[in-house]
Motif scaffolding. Structure first.
Motif, short mmCIF file in Angstrom:
data_model
loop_
_atom_site.label_atom_id
_atom_site.label_comp_id
_atom_site.label_asym_id
_atom_site.label_seq_id
_atom_site.Cartn_x
_atom_site.Cartn_y
_atom_site.Cartn_z
N GLN A 66 0.94 -1.05 0.07
CA GLN A 66 -0.04 -0.03 0.11
C GLN A 66 0.89 1.26 0.10
N THR A 83 -2.77 0.53 -3.96
CA THR A 83 -2.35 -0.78 -3.55
C THR A 83 -1.91 -1.34 -4.80
N GLU A 107 -4.97 -3.38 -9.45
CA GLU A 107 -3.93 -3.57 -8.35
C GLU A 107 -2.85 -4.28 -9.10
#
Length: 361
Positions: A66, A83, A107
């Motif tokens: 993150q 993320t 992501e």
């Protein structure tokens, strides 16, 4: 023939050399595991802009990170979180980096890395002195602090990294202590559709975690200044030993504030919990909480900022852990007590700190 004493002395020296090598190797190892926090800084006239990356999960298949960065505008500072999931197979062999975020990004980008070179690229640089690289970035990063959140314009530049001569180590605060980490430096010119960019990277010389410690594209340069991770020894125990000793003083590692702010970021909670545990185990202890800063911004500004940060730690311990206010005091010392030079990013990072002092005299 050497005497028994001489043979014993030689064996002792050899053992000490092996021990020193083992300690150095241990200090240079940064575990790529859940809880690892990496703080990168960019130098700006108004102060060092810091960005945080937190490994939220790490298993045999992938590592999830993150990334938190802040964008300042006329109305204040906005915190953004993104993320990115990177596969272990890509950490082993990928030759592609994707270092900017855009709206709508997935992501995961199979085949691409975020803040590492692959083990294969590191090995090629050490073995052959060169390695191919594809870099997903903006053509011109400029000098803004918000380039990681790119509205549009990401392109994939291709070329060859060549190993560079120069410093073999970079000093980073690792769990609050300055550590000279071994690095492999490389750079080169990358291009796409006639547009060229000049890049340089310094990667941690560890095939298990070739973390990018320095990244430069043109005039824009980011450097890792702090790395924290949960150690085998809980921080409460480390604090206890330091505060119970003759010095009666210990840095409270793992506190994070936005640049120029006294707001404690959520990543600070483990450090606050450690201080609370210590105070609960020693109900007779009284602690002074000292805030310290670098020298960017002037003496009066830094004095006020350091006091607000110390007060924020005190207030959090009182509110969250129900520590009696009478047991805690907060003071700011600003830039008056540096522990390192303010001429470098890593030195300024060391000087931005909060210390606990037990009233033991």
């Amino acid at each position: 023939m050497p005497s028994p004493f001489r043979r014993s002395f030689v064996r002792l020296l050899a053992a000490l050399a092996l021990l020193a090598a083992a300690v150095a190797a241990s200090a240079a190892t940064i575990p790529l595991r859940e809880g690892l926090v990496v703080v990168s800084a960019v130098s700006r006239p108004s102060g060092d802009e810091e960005h945080l990356s937190l490994v939220t999960a790490a298993d045999a298949a992938q590592v999830t990170t993150q990334v938190e960065f802040r964008i300042a505008d006329g109305k204040g500072v906005t915190v953004h979180e993104r993320t990115r999931r990177v596969r272990r197979v890509d950490l082993a062999e990928a030759t592609r980096l994707n270092v900017v975020f855009q709206a709508g990004d997935a992501e995961s980008f199979p085949g691409a890395l975020l803040d590492h070179l692959s083990a294969a690229t590191l090995a090629a640089l050490k073995r052959d002195g060169r390695a191919p690289l594809v870099l997903g970035t903006l053509a011109d990063l400029g000098d803004s602090a918000d380039w990681q959140l790119a509205p549009a314009g990401r392109k994939y530049f291709r070329g060859t990294l060549k190993r560079l001569a120069g410093p073999a180590t970079l000093t980073v605060l690792a769990n609050g202590r300055p550590v000279a980490l071994p690095v492999v430096r490389a750079g080169g010119e990358l291009a796409v559709a006639g547009t060229r960019i000049d890049v340089e990277v310094w990667a941690l010389d560890d095939p298990a975690n070739p973390l990018l410690l320095v990244t430069r594209q043109g005039a824009s340069r980011s450097q890792v200044v702090r790395i924290d991770w949960p150690g085998p020894q809980p921080q409460a125990g480390v604090l206890e030993r330091a505060l119970a000793g003759k010095g009666c003083r210990a840095p409270l590692d793992g506190l994070y504030f936005p640049t120029g702010s006294a707001q404690l970021l959520p990543r600070s909670q483990p450090a606050l919990d450690a201080a609370a545990q210590l105070l609960q185990r020693h109900p007779d202890w009284r602690l002074a909480i000292e805030g310290h800063t670098d020298n960017v911004g002037g003496a009066a500004y830094n004095l006020a900022l350091s006091h607000r940060r110390a007060a924020a730690v005190r207030d959090a311990l009182v509110a969250q852990a129900r520590i009696a206010p009478s047991r805690l005091s907060a003071t700011g010392l600003g830039l008056t007590r540096p522990v390192a030079t303010n001429a470098t990013l890593e030195g300024r990072a060391a000087n931005r700190r909060v210390e606990l002092v037990r009233q033991c005299r």
